[in-house]
Design a protein around this motif. Sequence first.
Motif, PDB file in Angstrom:
ATOM      1  N   ASP A  75       0.826  -1.208   0.000  1.00  0.00           N
ATOM      2  CA  ASP A  75       0.000   0.000   0.000  1.00  0.00           C
ATOM      3  C   ASP A  75       0.858   1.255   0.000  1.00  0.00           C
ATOM      4  O   ASP A  75       2.001   1.256   0.459  1.00  0.00           O
ATOM      5  N   PHE A 148      -3.995   6.323   2.403  1.00  0.00           N
ATOM      6  CA  PHE A 148      -5.275   6.946   2.741  1.00  0.00           C
ATOM      7  C   PHE A 148      -6.221   5.856   3.238  1.00  0.00           C
ATOM      8  O   PHE A 148      -6.298   4.771   2.644  1.00  0.00           O
ATOM      9  N   ALA A 149      -6.932   6.170   4.319  1.00  0.00           N
ATOM     10  CA  ALA A 149      -7.873   5.200   4.872  1.00  0.00           C
ATOM     11  C   ALA A 149      -9.013   4.930   3.902  1.00  0.00           C
ATOM     12  O   ALA A 149      -9.493   3.804   3.786  1.00  0.00           O
ATOM     13  N   ASP A 150      -9.446   5.953   3.179  1.00  0.00           N
ATOM     14  CA  ASP A 150     -10.532   5.820   2.208  1.00  0.00           C
ATOM     15  C   ASP A 150      -9.994   6.201   0.834  1.00  0.00           C
ATOM     16  O   ASP A 150      -9.796   7.381   0.535  1.00  0.00           O
ATOM     17  N   LEU A 151      -9.748   5.197  -0.009  1.00  0.00           N
ATOM     18  CA  LEU A 151      -9.196   5.468  -1.338  1.00  0.00           C
ATOM     19  C   LEU A 151     -10.189   6.183  -2.242  1.00  0.00           C
ATOM     20  O   LEU A 151      -9.800   6.735  -3.276  1.00  0.00           O
ATOM     21  N   ALA A 152     -11.470   6.177  -1.869  1.00  0.00           N
ATOM     22  CA  ALA A 152     -12.469   6.887  -2.665  1.00  0.00           C
ATOM     23  C   ALA A 152     -12.269   8.398  -2.595  1.00  0.00           C
ATOM     24  O   ALA A 152     -12.851   9.137  -3.397  1.00  0.00           O
ATOM     25  N   MET A 153     -11.441   8.865  -1.659  1.00  0.00           N
ATOM     26  CA  MET A 153     -11.161  10.296  -1.538  1.00  0.00           C
ATOM     27  C   MET A 153     -10.102  10.756  -2.529  1.00  0.00           C
ATOM     28  O   MET A 153      -9.751  11.934  -2.559  1.00  0.00           O
ATOM     29  N   ALA A 168      -9.367  15.273   2.934  1.00  0.00           N
ATOM     30  CA  ALA A 168      -8.677  13.983   3.025  1.00  0.00           C
ATOM     31  C   ALA A 168      -7.243  14.204   3.488  1.00  0.00           C
ATOM     32  O   ALA A 168      -6.533  15.058   2.955  1.00  0.00           O
TER      33      ALA A 168
END
Length: 266
Positions: A75, A148-153, A168
């Motif tokens: 990651d 990033f915890a949320d890759l959608a950001m 983000a």
Amino acid sequence: MQGFLESASAILAQSERRVETAAQNVSNVATPGYKRKVDFAELVQGSTTLSSFADLKAGKEVETGSMTDLAITGDGFFAVKSGDETLYTRHGQLRRDGEGRLVTEAGMALQGADGGDIAIGEGAFEIGSDGTVLQNGSPVARIAITGFADLAMLDDAGGGLLRAAAGASGEPASGTIRQGAYEASNVSTGDEMVTIMESLRRAESAQRLTSPRPACSRRSGRWTSSPTISPISTRPPSSGRRCASRSWCRRHRPRAARPGRRRRRG
């Protein structure tokens, strides 16, 4: 009828969008670290629209042996500076500029864990798996690996670059760095060609739905264009004696067969 035409027009627009996205992916198949774009349909205010996102699946690692080529295993992303903006990428095919900085092909400086540019003097250097840069046996910098915890950001910024959405915040990632290799794009040419062919078939079907079909004129017996919308093919039958509705018209109604005479054998 109006809703039927709107649906067919939407199919045409979506098919065109998918073809453009697939063509863009194919054109970047040789771009290191490029992430393919994927289209998906979503319902917005009662109508279906296409949106896209970047497929962040890792590409294959290409061995080069070059000191300035870096690949992240696991990651995380490299942070690069574009003016005053920080962007993120898996593009690790770097070079050393005149100031000794490690930069991308576009001249964006690789960022360190302390937030500054990675600058290396002349001569050979080594980079450890944790991003520590060693020159003459001494650490001179440490490359940042940001996750990033949320890759959608993360939004696609083009050319294998990603932009973090407002709000983000990145954090140190668990990935490791491999020197002497870079990550290739994750685009499969075969998959993109399949997407293009399927989109073209859908567009062709939608075009047939909105095309006028021919009709047979009772007076002249000639094929004329009818405004009626029909999913039936616009090509007239090979015999030229049947209407597009595949029913016999009055003019082309077949004549009754005459009974034949049998010859008596003498």
